[in-house]
Every structure is written in C-alpha cells, then in structure tokens.
Design a protein around this motif. Sequence first.
Motif, PDB file in Angstrom:
ATOM      1  N   ASN A  96       0.741  -1.265   0.016  1.00  0.00           N
ATOM      2  CA  ASN A  96      -0.175   0.262  -0.189  1.00  0.00           C
ATOM      3  C   ASN A  96       0.977   1.398   0.040  1.00  0.00           C
ATOM      4  N   THR A  97       2.031   1.189   0.782  1.00  0.00           N
ATOM      5  CA  THR A  97       2.615   2.442   1.023  1.00  0.00           C
ATOM      6  C   THR A  97       3.917   2.636   0.289  1.00  0.00           C
ATOM      7  N   CYS A  98       4.505   1.893  -0.089  1.00  0.00           N
ATOM      8  CA  CYS A  98       5.855   1.733  -0.719  1.00  0.00           C
ATOM      9  C   CYS A  98       6.198   1.239  -2.304  1.00  0.00           C
ATOM     10  N   ALA A  99       4.950   0.422  -2.580  1.00  0.00           N
ATOM     11  CA  ALA A  99       5.223  -0.304  -3.880  1.00  0.00           C
ATOM     12  C   ALA A  99       5.156   0.694  -4.970  1.00  0.00           C
ATOM     13  N   THR A 100       4.301   1.792  -4.708  1.00  0.00           N
ATOM     14  CA  THR A 100       4.151   2.857  -5.828  1.00  0.00           C
ATOM     15  C   THR A 100       5.475   3.386  -6.447  1.00  0.00           C
ATOM     16  N   CYS A 101       6.402   3.458  -5.508  1.00  0.00           N
ATOM     17  CA  CYS A 101       7.848   3.829  -5.772  1.00  0.00           C
ATOM     18  C   CYS A 101       8.674   2.731  -6.151  1.00  0.00           C
ATOM     19  N   HIS A 102       8.632   1.878  -5.195  1.00  0.00           N
ATOM     20  CA  HIS A 102       9.768   0.841  -5.174  1.00  0.00           C
ATOM     21  C   HIS A 102       9.124  -0.284  -5.934  1.00  0.00           C
ATOM     22  N   GLY A 103       8.145  -0.438  -6.419  1.00  0.00           N
ATOM     23  CA  GLY A 103       7.472  -1.614  -7.095  1.00  0.00           C
ATOM     24  C   GLY A 103       7.271  -2.598  -6.138  1.00  0.00           C
ATOM     25  N   GLN A 126      12.537  -1.066  -8.046  1.00  0.00           N
ATOM     26  CA  GLN A 126      12.133  -0.594  -8.886  1.00  0.00           C
ATOM     27  C   GLN A 126      12.913   0.731  -9.089  1.00  0.00           C
ATOM     28  N   ILE A 127      13.770   0.948  -7.942  1.00  0.00           N
ATOM     29  CA  ILE A 127      14.720   2.072  -8.016  1.00  0.00           C
ATOM     30  C   ILE A 127      16.065   1.598  -8.106  1.00  0.00           C
ATOM     31  N   ALA A 128      16.904   2.517  -8.947  1.00  0.00           N
ATOM     32  CA  ALA A 128      18.197   1.894  -9.362  1.00  0.00           C
ATOM     33  C   ALA A 128      19.067   1.876  -8.005  1.00  0.00           C
ATOM     34  N   GLY A 129      19.882   0.675  -8.123  1.00  0.00           N
ATOM     35  CA  GLY A 129      20.575   0.400  -6.897  1.00  0.00           C
ATOM     36  C   GLY A 129      20.085  -0.116  -5.771  1.00  0.00           C
ATOM     37  N   ILE A 130      18.793  -0.016  -5.559  1.00  0.00           N
ATOM     38  CA  ILE A 130      17.985  -0.423  -4.215  1.00  0.00           C
ATOM     39  C   ILE A 130      17.231  -1.768  -4.694  1.00  0.00           C
ATOM     40  N   ASP A 131      17.284  -2.574  -3.909  1.00  0.00           N
ATOM     41  CA  ASP A 131      16.473  -4.027  -4.061  1.00  0.00           C
ATOM     42  C   ASP A 131      15.967  -4.246  -2.860  1.00  0.00           C
ATOM     43  N   GLN A 135      19.011  -5.512  -0.584  1.00  0.00           N
ATOM     44  CA  GLN A 135      20.221  -4.933  -1.169  1.00  0.00           C
ATOM     45  C   GLN A 135      20.093  -3.344  -1.014  1.00  0.00           C
ATOM     46  N   PHE A 136      20.844  -2.841  -0.073  1.00  0.00           N
ATOM     47  CA  PHE A 136      20.622  -1.449   0.317  1.00  0.00           C
ATOM     48  C   PHE A 136      21.958  -0.741  -0.117  1.00  0.00           C
ATOM     49  N   ARG A 137      21.970   0.702  -0.293  1.00  0.00           N
ATOM     50  CA  ARG A 137      23.184   1.260  -0.682  1.00  0.00           C
ATOM     51  C   ARG A 137      24.154   1.003   0.372  1.00  0.00           C
ATOM     52  N   ARG A 138      23.928   0.925   1.658  1.00  0.00           N
ATOM     53  CA  ARG A 138      24.679   0.363   2.584  1.00  0.00           C
ATOM     54  C   ARG A 138      24.017  -0.241   3.773  1.00  0.00           C
ATOM     55  N   GLU A 172      17.660   1.634  12.049  1.00  0.00           N
ATOM     56  CA  GLU A 172      17.713   2.432  11.040  1.00  0.00           C
ATOM     57  C   GLU A 172      16.700   2.437   9.882  1.00  0.00           C
ATOM     58  N   LEU A 173      16.411   1.092   9.478  1.00  0.00           N
ATOM     59  CA  LEU A 173      15.332   1.177   8.485  1.00  0.00           C
ATOM     60  C   LEU A 173      13.943   1.448   8.843  1.00  0.00           C
ATOM     61  N   VAL A 174      13.834   1.448  10.256  1.00  0.00           N
ATOM     62  CA  VAL A 174      12.449   1.939  10.894  1.00  0.00           C
ATOM     63  C   VAL A 174      12.533   3.469  10.503  1.00  0.00           C
ATOM     64  N   ILE A 188      14.127   5.287   8.488  1.00  0.00           N
ATOM     65  CA  ILE A 188      13.946   5.620   7.072  1.00  0.00           C
ATOM     66  C   ILE A 188      12.673   5.895   6.763  1.00  0.00           C
ATOM     67  N   ILE A 189      11.895   4.710   7.070  1.00  0.00           N
ATOM     68  CA  ILE A 189      10.367   4.431   6.697  1.00  0.00           C
ATOM     69  C   ILE A 189       9.568   5.783   7.215  1.00  0.00           C
ATOM     70  N   ARG A 190       9.773   6.003   8.767  1.00  0.00           N
ATOM     71  CA  ARG A 190       8.983   6.871   9.235  1.00  0.00           C
ATOM     72  C   ARG A 190       9.491   8.432   8.732  1.00  0.00           C
ATOM     73  N   ASN A 198      16.234  15.421   1.790  1.00  0.00           N
ATOM     74  CA  ASN A 198      16.904  15.794   0.312  1.00  0.00           C
ATOM     75  C   ASN A 198      16.964  14.954  -0.616  1.00  0.00           C
ATOM     76  N   THR A 199      16.128  13.576  -0.417  1.00  0.00           N
ATOM     77  CA  THR A 199      15.891  12.872  -1.592  1.00  0.00           C
ATOM     78  C   THR A 199      14.488  12.726  -1.701  1.00  0.00           C
ATOM     79  N   PRO A 200      14.033  12.050  -2.839  1.00  0.00           N
ATOM     80  CA  PRO A 200      12.687  11.919  -3.067  1.00  0.00           C
ATOM     81  C   PRO A 200      11.972  10.764  -2.182  1.00  0.00           C
ATOM     82  N   MET A 201      12.864  10.179  -1.371  1.00  0.00           N
ATOM     83  CA  MET A 201      12.295   9.182  -0.184  1.00  0.00           C
ATOM     84  C   MET A 201      11.743  10.081   0.862  1.00  0.00           C
ATOM     85  N   PRO A 202      10.393   9.836   0.831  1.00  0.00           N
ATOM     86  CA  PRO A 202       9.472  10.854   1.670  1.00  0.00           C
ATOM     87  C   PRO A 202       9.328  10.038   2.959  1.00  0.00           C
ATOM     88  N   ALA A 203       8.906  10.980   4.019  1.00  0.00           N
ATOM     89  CA  ALA A 203       8.501  10.574   5.500  1.00  0.00           C
ATOM     90  C   ALA A 203       7.215   9.894   5.086  1.00  0.00           C
TER      91      ALA A 203
HETATM   92  C1  HEC Z   1       7.340   8.606  -3.469  1.00  0.00           C
HETATM   93  C2  HEC Z   1       8.190   7.632  -3.487  1.00  0.00           C
HETATM   94  C3  HEC Z   1       8.658   6.552  -2.382  1.00  0.00           C
HETATM   95  C4  HEC Z   1       7.781   6.010  -1.522  1.00  0.00           C
HETATM   96  C5  HEC Z   1       6.245   6.312  -1.336  1.00  0.00           C
HETATM   97  C6  HEC Z   1       8.728   5.287  -0.600  1.00  0.00           C
HETATM   98  N1  HEC Z   1      10.100   5.376  -1.050  1.00  0.00           N
HETATM   99 FE1  HEC Z   1      11.565   4.569  -0.170  1.00  0.00          FE
HETATM  100  N2  HEC Z   1      12.918   5.664  -1.404  1.00  0.00           N
HETATM  101  C7  HEC Z   1      12.406   6.410  -2.537  1.00  0.00           C
HETATM  102  C8  HEC Z   1      13.564   6.944  -3.308  1.00  0.00           C
HETATM  103  C9  HEC Z   1      13.513   7.770  -4.450  1.00  0.00           C
HETATM  104  C10 HEC Z   1      14.671   6.446  -2.617  1.00  0.00           C
HETATM  105  C11 HEC Z   1      16.265   6.648  -2.935  1.00  0.00           C
HETATM  106  C12 HEC Z   1      16.619   8.026  -2.138  1.00  0.00           C
HETATM  107  C13 HEC Z   1      17.809   8.251  -2.563  1.00  0.00           C
HETATM  108  O1  HEC Z   1      18.234   8.926  -3.487  1.00  0.00           O
HETATM  109  O2  HEC Z   1      18.814   7.970  -1.592  1.00  0.00           O
HETATM  110  C14 HEC Z   1      14.374   5.709  -1.536  1.00  0.00           C
HETATM  111  C15 HEC Z   1      15.023   4.963  -0.550  1.00  0.00           C
HETATM  112  C16 HEC Z   1      14.523   4.010   0.266  1.00  0.00           C
HETATM  113  C17 HEC Z   1      15.637   3.362   1.161  1.00  0.00           C
HETATM  114  C18 HEC Z   1      17.097   3.430   1.274  1.00  0.00           C
HETATM  115  C19 HEC Z   1      17.835   2.597   0.610  1.00  0.00           C
HETATM  116  C20 HEC Z   1      19.121   2.659   0.263  1.00  0.00           C
HETATM  117  O3  HEC Z   1      19.672   1.616   0.080  1.00  0.00           O
HETATM  118  O4  HEC Z   1      19.734   3.851   0.498  1.00  0.00           O
HETATM  119  C21 HEC Z   1      14.849   2.541   1.755  1.00  0.00           C
HETATM  120  C22 HEC Z   1      15.200   1.484   2.710  1.00  0.00           C
HETATM  121  C23 HEC Z   1      13.327   2.685   1.501  1.00  0.00           C
HETATM  122  N3  HEC Z   1      13.291   3.755   0.358  1.00  0.00           N
HETATM  123  C24 HEC Z   1      12.380   1.954   2.074  1.00  0.00           C
HETATM  124  C25 HEC Z   1      10.944   2.432   1.725  1.00  0.00           C
HETATM  125  C26 HEC Z   1       9.870   1.930   2.478  1.00  0.00           C
HETATM  126  C27 HEC Z   1       9.916   0.663   3.379  1.00  0.00           C
HETATM  127  C28 HEC Z   1       8.787   2.606   2.009  1.00  0.00           C
HETATM  128  C29 HEC Z   1       7.310   2.407   2.349  1.00  0.00           C
HETATM  129  C30 HEC Z   1       6.971   2.546   3.784  1.00  0.00           C
HETATM  130  C31 HEC Z   1       9.097   3.633   1.046  1.00  0.00           C
HETATM  131  N4  HEC Z   1      10.626   3.527   0.875  1.00  0.00           N
HETATM  132  C32 HEC Z   1       8.262   4.550   0.346  1.00  0.00           C
HETATM  133  C33 HEC Z   1      11.172   6.667  -3.022  1.00  0.00           C
HETATM  134  C34 HEC Z   1      10.058   6.211  -2.232  1.00  0.00           C
END
Ligand code: HEC
Length: 255
Positions: A41-48, A53-58, A63-66, A72-74, A76-78, A83-88
């Motif tokens: 529901n929350t993440c797949a729109t961007c991450h697939g 779906q985002i280059a370098g991240i699986d 597979q994370f960039r580090r 730490e993941l919790v 990042i999620i919250r 300064n990146t498109p990864m939103p709160a």
């Molecule tokens: C609006 C699009 C978007 C949504 C929604 C989103 N992400 Fe992201 N996420 C990104 C982008 C773009 C990056 C890469 C940011 C960067 O350039 O470092 C990222 C980075 C991350 C990273 C860091 C990976 C790394 O190796 O640096 C994690 C972990 C992550 N997202 C998890 C999640 C999770 C879990 C959710 C759902 C709760 C989520 N994201 C929702 C766009 C999104």
Amino acid sequence: MRPVYVALIFVAAGLLLADGSLSAQHATAFDIEDGGRAFRNTCATCHGPDGDQIAGIDLGRGQFRRPFTDQELVGIIRNGIPNTPMPATNVSEAQAVKIVAYLRSVAAARRSGAATGDAARGKAIFDGKGECSTCHRVNGTGSRLGPDLSRVGQLRRTIELEQSLREPAAEVLPANRFYTVTVRDGTKVTGRLLNHDTFTVQLLDAKEQLRSFVKADLREHGFASTPMPSYQDRLNSQETADVVSYLVSLKGARP
Ligand code: HEC
Ligand code: HEC
C-alpha cells in the motif's frame, strides 16, 4: 496461505531471531503478512511490488546502498531520507517494524534459491512455445480472451507470477473469472464473465465476441474453471524463470 509459504515465513522469522534484531523479538507470521500489506500500500508505488524499481536499491533482496540495521530502516520508513525523493511516511513505529520484518523475510526466502531468468528469452517463450499470446495481450498485441498483461509486472509480485504459471486455478481475480452457459439446444458457450445481473449474463467468448444471454432461456449456467493450463510440466524451471522475468518487466507505458 499455502503451507510452504507459512514454512518459509517461520524460517525467515527464525533467521531474524538469530540476528538478534529488534523486529525479531515480536515478528510473527501475521506481523510479516501485515507488513507485506503495508509495503504494497505505501511503498510499492515507488519501489515496485518486488522492491527493486529504484536503481541500486533492491528492498526485496535486502540490497541497500549501505547495510542498515532494523532500527535505521524503521527510521528511514518513518522520517524519509532528507534531500532525496524518499518521503517521510505516516506509518506508526509498530507498522514500520512489521514492514522491516516483511522485507527481511522476503530477502531470506530469495536467498534460498530460484533460478534467475532472462526476460528476452522469456518473451520468445511467451510468443512461441508457451503460446501465451493466444490468450493474453501485451501492449496491444495478442488475444483478449485472458487478462491483458501489459502492466502485470507492476501489479503482481514475482512469487504470485510463478504461482499463476504453476497453478493458474489457485487464485483467480474476480475480474478474470470464466462462466459457462448451456443454451436450449445443448450448445455450451464458455467465456470471460464481463457482467451478470438477475436476468442476463454477458461473456467474451473464445473468438473474442461479446455474447449476451437471457438467463431464463438457458438450460444451465455457472462459473467455469480457468482455461489457462498449468505450465508446471510444460516449461522447465529455467524456462519458467525466463517467462517470469519477462512478466516482471511488463510495467506498462511510462507516464
Ligand atoms: C514517493 C516515492 C517513495 C515512497 C512512497 C517510498 N520510497 Fe523509499 N525511496 C524512494 C527513493 C527515490 C529512494 C532513494 C533515495 C536516495 O536517493 O537516496 C528511496 C530510498 C529508500 C531506502 C534506502 C535504500 C538505500 O539503499 O539507500 C529504503 C530502505 C526505503 N526507501 C524504504 C521504503 C519503504 C519501506 C517505503 C514504504 C514505507 C518507502 N521506501 C516508500 C522513494 C520512495
Ligand atoms: C488458454 C488460454 C490461456 C493460455 C494459453 C495462457 N493463459 Fe494465462 N490466463 C488465462 C486466463 C483466462 C487467466 C485469468 C484466470 C486465471 O487467473 O487463471 C489467466 C491468468 C494469467 C495470469 C494472472 C493474471 C493476473 O492479473 O493475476 C498470468 C500472470 C498469466 N495468465 C500468464 C500466462 C503466461 C505467461 C502464459 C504462457 C506461458 C499463459 N498465461 C497462458 C488464459 C490463458
């Protein structure tokens, strides 16, 4: 849920415990399932749907960039990554813990095997030996009898696509159900159910013709099983992996 997945989840939960990581202490199979739902529901729109779906991240392969700890993941999620498109996101701490448990569990399941496929070979099988295009349409070519697969890689996870090939009947979406009617003279017509109400039923038949029937005129009518054959014995595991890779690559036209 099928027993094999349940078993995988328990194995995964066990691995988490061995890590001594935070989500481990409480992650049950239900938490992981819940985390999977929240991820879709929350993440797949961007991450697939598979998290790659985002280059370098699986995310689905861990597979994370580090390397990140669960904590730490919790974070990042919250809070997102400034300064990146990864939103709160507005998921709670407890929900974020479940998402992390889910991501760790799919990564653990992936490490345990599955051949890697080749999407180009998969496309050749799709159009050739597999005869998939006799029922399915991709980007405007193929048949309309089965569902259009142009965006299936956006909508389904790898594991679901594999299951569709092995056991097509296991999970059929309501929009994809088949229906058979028997008219007065005994002729049967089977097709994809487009619509039905108290009095009538509309099908798309094998020739892709729209057919409408008045129920009162029918001898019999009811749901039919899917016409999609199982590919369990028709494709070997490498071919299956190739077809799945091709399906995963079908994400529809980019906006
Ligand atoms: C609006 C699009 C978007 C949504 C929604 C989103 N992400 Fe992201 N996420 C990104 C982008 C773009 C990056 C890469 C940011 C960067 O350039 O470092 C990222 C980075 C991350 C990273 C860091 C990976 C790394 O190796 O640096 C994690 C972990 C992550 N997202 C998890 C999640 C999770 C879990 C959710 C759902 C709760 C989520 N994201 C929702 C766009 C999104
Ligand atoms: C005889 C017709 C037929 C053939 C051949 C066929 N399919 Fe299907 N397929 C269907 C129908 C009908 C459905 C919808 C009902 C269901 O889910 O079983 C379906 C469902 C699917 C789904 C699930 C779609 C979704 O949205 O959940 C996938 C994926 C799929 N097929 C892939 C394939 C691939 C790949 C091949 C070739 C290797 C193939 N199909 C061959 C008729 C067919």
